[in-house]
Every structure is written in structure tokens, then in C-alpha cells.
Design a protein around this motif. Structure first.
Motif, PDB file in Angstrom:
ATOM      1  N   GLY A  43       0.504  -1.366   0.303  1.00 30.58           N
ATOM      2  CA  GLY A  43       0.284  -0.271   0.450  1.00 30.58           C
ATOM      3  C   GLY A  43       1.105   1.011   0.301  1.00 30.58           C
ATOM      4  O   GLY A  43       0.677   2.354  -0.611  1.00 30.58           O
ATOM      5  N   LEU A  44       1.673   1.702   0.851  1.00 31.70           N
ATOM      6  CA  LEU A  44       2.547   2.219   0.290  1.00 31.70           C
ATOM      7  C   LEU A  44       3.260   2.982  -0.441  1.00 31.70           C
ATOM      8  O   LEU A  44       3.156   3.873  -1.043  1.00 31.70           O
ATOM      9  N   LEU A  45       3.984   1.299  -1.303  1.00 32.34           N
ATOM     10  CA  LEU A  45       4.747   1.317  -2.423  1.00 32.34           C
ATOM     11  C   LEU A  45       3.434   2.111  -3.070  1.00 32.34           C
ATOM     12  O   LEU A  45       4.121   2.937  -4.449  1.00 32.34           O
ATOM     13  N   ALA A  46       2.256   1.999  -3.408  1.00 35.55           N
ATOM     14  CA  ALA A  46       1.469   1.888  -4.531  1.00 35.55           C
ATOM     15  C   ALA A  46       1.024   4.045  -4.174  1.00 35.55           C
ATOM     16  O   ALA A  46       0.701   4.320  -5.468  1.00 35.55           O
ATOM     17  N   GLU A  47       1.410   3.967  -2.810  1.00 31.82           N
ATOM     18  CA  GLU A  47       0.891   5.610  -2.880  1.00 31.82           C
ATOM     19  C   GLU A  47       2.125   6.494  -3.597  1.00 31.82           C
ATOM     20  O   GLU A  47       2.143   7.367  -3.095  1.00 31.82           O
ATOM     21  N   ALA A  48       3.224   5.943  -3.290  1.00 33.39           N
ATOM     22  CA  ALA A  48       4.439   6.536  -3.645  1.00 33.39           C
ATOM     23  C   ALA A  48       4.018   7.167  -4.329  1.00 33.39           C
ATOM     24  O   ALA A  48       5.693   9.095  -3.907  1.00 33.39           O
ATOM     25  N   ARG A  49       4.130   7.802  -5.677  1.00 35.10           N
ATOM     26  CA  ARG A  49       4.356   8.713  -6.455  1.00 35.10           C
ATOM     27  C   ARG A  49       3.112   9.954  -5.678  1.00 35.10           C
ATOM     28  O   ARG A  49       3.854  11.242  -5.400  1.00 35.10           O
ATOM     29  N   LEU A  86      22.824   2.794 -11.430  1.00 29.78           N
ATOM     30  CA  LEU A  86      22.718   2.884  -9.944  1.00 29.78           C
ATOM     31  C   LEU A  86      21.449   2.931  -8.753  1.00 29.78           C
ATOM     32  O   LEU A  86      21.322   2.403  -7.533  1.00 29.78           O
ATOM     33  N   THR A  87      20.460   3.333  -9.411  1.00 34.20           N
ATOM     34  CA  THR A  87      19.503   2.861  -8.515  1.00 34.20           C
ATOM     35  C   THR A  87      18.572   1.250  -8.896  1.00 34.20           C
ATOM     36  O   THR A  87      17.321   1.531  -8.231  1.00 34.20           O
ATOM     37  N   LEU A  88      19.178   0.544 -10.095  1.00 37.33           N
ATOM     38  CA  LEU A  88      18.260  -0.202 -10.473  1.00 37.33           C
ATOM     39  C   LEU A  88      17.917  -1.383  -9.263  1.00 37.33           C
ATOM     40  O   LEU A  88      16.540  -1.717  -8.920  1.00 37.33           O
ATOM     41  N   PRO A  89      18.746  -1.349  -8.518  1.00 35.53           N
ATOM     42  CA  PRO A  89      18.748  -2.479  -7.668  1.00 35.53           C
ATOM     43  C   PRO A  89      17.368  -2.298  -6.691  1.00 35.53           C
ATOM     44  O   PRO A  89      16.587  -3.478  -6.645  1.00 35.53           O
ATOM     45  N   ALA A  90      17.534  -0.906  -6.063  1.00 42.65           N
ATOM     46  CA  ALA A  90      16.820  -0.747  -4.864  1.00 42.65           C
ATOM     47  C   ALA A  90      14.986  -0.979  -6.410  1.00 42.65           C
ATOM     48  O   ALA A  90      13.524  -1.608  -5.857  1.00 42.65           O
ATOM     49  N   ASP A  91      15.140  -0.536  -7.457  1.00 40.98           N
ATOM     50  CA  ASP A  91      13.788  -0.129  -8.589  1.00 40.98           C
ATOM     51  C   ASP A  91      13.295  -1.613  -8.997  1.00 40.98           C
ATOM     52  O   ASP A  91      11.788  -2.251  -8.243  1.00 40.98           O
ATOM     53  N   LEU A  92      14.444  -2.895  -8.524  1.00 45.45           N
ATOM     54  CA  LEU A  92      13.629  -4.018  -8.629  1.00 45.45           C
ATOM     55  C   LEU A  92      13.356  -4.488  -7.696  1.00 45.45           C
ATOM     56  O   LEU A  92      12.660  -5.525  -7.774  1.00 45.45           O
ATOM     57  N   LEU A  93      13.932  -4.128  -6.763  1.00 46.64           N
ATOM     58  CA  LEU A  93      13.259  -4.943  -5.405  1.00 46.64           C
ATOM     59  C   LEU A  93      11.988  -4.337  -5.482  1.00 46.64           C
ATOM     60  O   LEU A  93      11.164  -5.274  -4.979  1.00 46.64           O
ATOM     61  N   LEU A  98       5.811  -5.353  -5.178  1.00 52.98           N
ATOM     62  CA  LEU A  98       4.816  -4.912  -5.925  1.00 52.98           C
ATOM     63  C   LEU A  98       3.581  -5.721  -6.215  1.00 52.98           C
ATOM     64  O   LEU A  98       2.742  -6.499  -6.306  1.00 52.98           O
ATOM     65  N   LEU A  99       5.280  -6.930  -7.468  1.00 50.99           N
ATOM     66  CA  LEU A  99       4.030  -7.252  -7.955  1.00 50.99           C
ATOM     67  C   LEU A  99       3.568  -9.271  -7.409  1.00 50.99           C
ATOM     68  O   LEU A  99       3.217  -9.601  -7.730  1.00 50.99           O
ATOM     69  N   SER A 100       4.589  -9.223  -6.580  1.00 51.26           N
ATOM     70  CA  SER A 100       4.003 -10.172  -6.093  1.00 51.26           C
ATOM     71  C   SER A 100       3.865 -10.928  -4.642  1.00 51.26           C
ATOM     72  O   SER A 100       3.146 -11.693  -4.317  1.00 51.26           O
ATOM     73  N   ARG A 101       4.133  -9.290  -3.950  1.00 49.62           N
ATOM     74  CA  ARG A 101       3.288  -9.282  -2.697  1.00 49.62           C
ATOM     75  C   ARG A 101       3.604 -10.993  -1.691  1.00 49.62           C
ATOM     76  O   ARG A 101       2.990 -11.260  -0.240  1.00 49.62           O
ATOM     77  N   GLU A 102       4.627 -11.037  -2.068  1.00 47.07           N
ATOM     78  CA  GLU A 102       5.183 -12.350  -1.248  1.00 47.07           C
ATOM     79  C   GLU A 102       6.537 -11.587  -0.726  1.00 47.07           C
ATOM     80  O   GLU A 102       6.700 -11.249  -1.668  1.00 47.07           O
ATOM     81  N   PRO A 103       7.091 -12.191   0.111  1.00 47.00           N
ATOM     82  CA  PRO A 103       8.620 -12.398   0.525  1.00 47.00           C
ATOM     83  C   PRO A 103       9.318 -12.503  -0.633  1.00 47.00           C
ATOM     84  O   PRO A 103       9.372 -13.786  -1.012  1.00 47.00           O
ATOM     85  N   VAL A 104      10.670 -11.333   0.016  1.00 48.02           N
ATOM     86  CA  VAL A 104      10.937 -11.471  -2.202  1.00 48.02           C
ATOM     87  C   VAL A 104      12.726 -12.864  -1.021  1.00 48.02           C
ATOM     88  O   VAL A 104      12.872 -12.363  -0.401  1.00 48.02           O
TER      89      VAL A 104
END
Length: 136
Positions: A43-49, A86-93, A98-104
């Protein structure tokens, strides 16, 4: 959220390698996902914008520190990586969360670092996938 769990900026890892440092940062993000709960974090990430640029600036600053240290150690040719690399690791995390809702999983984090980020940052691949060295 930072008030409850602290900020990654307060605990920038220094394992002695770019790979180890970035993995630790991503693992901290994974731990945060488990502590807060996937639904809350989703929910927090979905509202990040709707949050200010500081929300993402903290992670960018942490990753910048890790890359600068790696360049000083000679692990990568330069710390001047394109912003998206530079930000790719965090962006992919965030994408995984967001996609899985499961623990990474740690395997997913390792793939992000070894197969995507490190080659783009200018390091030799940490592992060869495909078994035959072709990368296929």
C-alpha cells in the motif's frame, strides 16, 4: 515507517565488496517487508507517487555511497554510473514487492545483484548462468 523501523541511511553496510554491500541493502529491504507486512508495504509503495522525492532519495544516497566506496577500492572503473543504473537494485526490489506480495527470496536478491546490477556497474559477472557460459 522510518520512525518505526529506522532508516537504511543510518546503517550503510560496509562488507568490503560492492556485491556484499548491495546484497545487504536489499536484504534490509526484504526484512522491512517482512516486519511491516507485505500488504502494508504494498500500500505504501502503491501510493509512493504522492510522497516527495526524499522517499526515494535516501536509497539513492545509500547506493551512491556504496558505489563510491567500490570505485575507491578499484572494484568498478568509476562511481559515475547513470542514475537508472545506480537505483536499479532498489527499483527491482520495489518491483518484486509490488508484483508478488510475497517475501522476496535471497535467490531473487542475488539475481538482481549478480545478473543485472554488477554487470551494468562494470564488474565481472559474479556467476555464469546457463551452465555453458553463453548466458542463455
Amino acid at each position: 515507517m522510518r520512525h518505526r523501523t529506522g532508516s537504511i541511511a543510518d546503517r550503510v553496510p560496509d562488507t568490503g565488496s560492492l556485491r556484499g554491500d548491495v546484497l545487504e541493502v536489499l536484504r534490509a529491504g526484504g526484512r522491512r517487508q517482512r516486519e511491516i507486512g507485505p500488504d502494508t508495504l504494498h500500500g505504501l509503495l502503491a501510493e509512493a507517487r504522492e510522497v516527495g522525492p526524499a522517499f526515494f532519495g535516501v536509497m539513492r544516497g545509500v547506493l551512491r555511497t556504496l558505489v563510491e566506496r567500490a570505485a575507491e577500492r578499484g572494484e568498478i572503473p568509476t562511481a559515475q554510473l547513470p542514475r537508472r543504473v545506480l537505483t536499479l537494485p532498489a527499483d527491482l526490489l520495489r518491483h518484486e514487492i509490488l508484483l508478488s506480495r510475497e517475501p522476496v527470496t535471497d535467490e531473487t536478491l542475488t539475481e538482481i545483484v549478480d545478473d543485472v546490477f554488477l554487470p551494468l556497474a562494470g564488474t565481472p559477472k559474479a556467476r555464469t548462468f546457463g551452465g555453458d557460459g553463453t548466458g542463455l
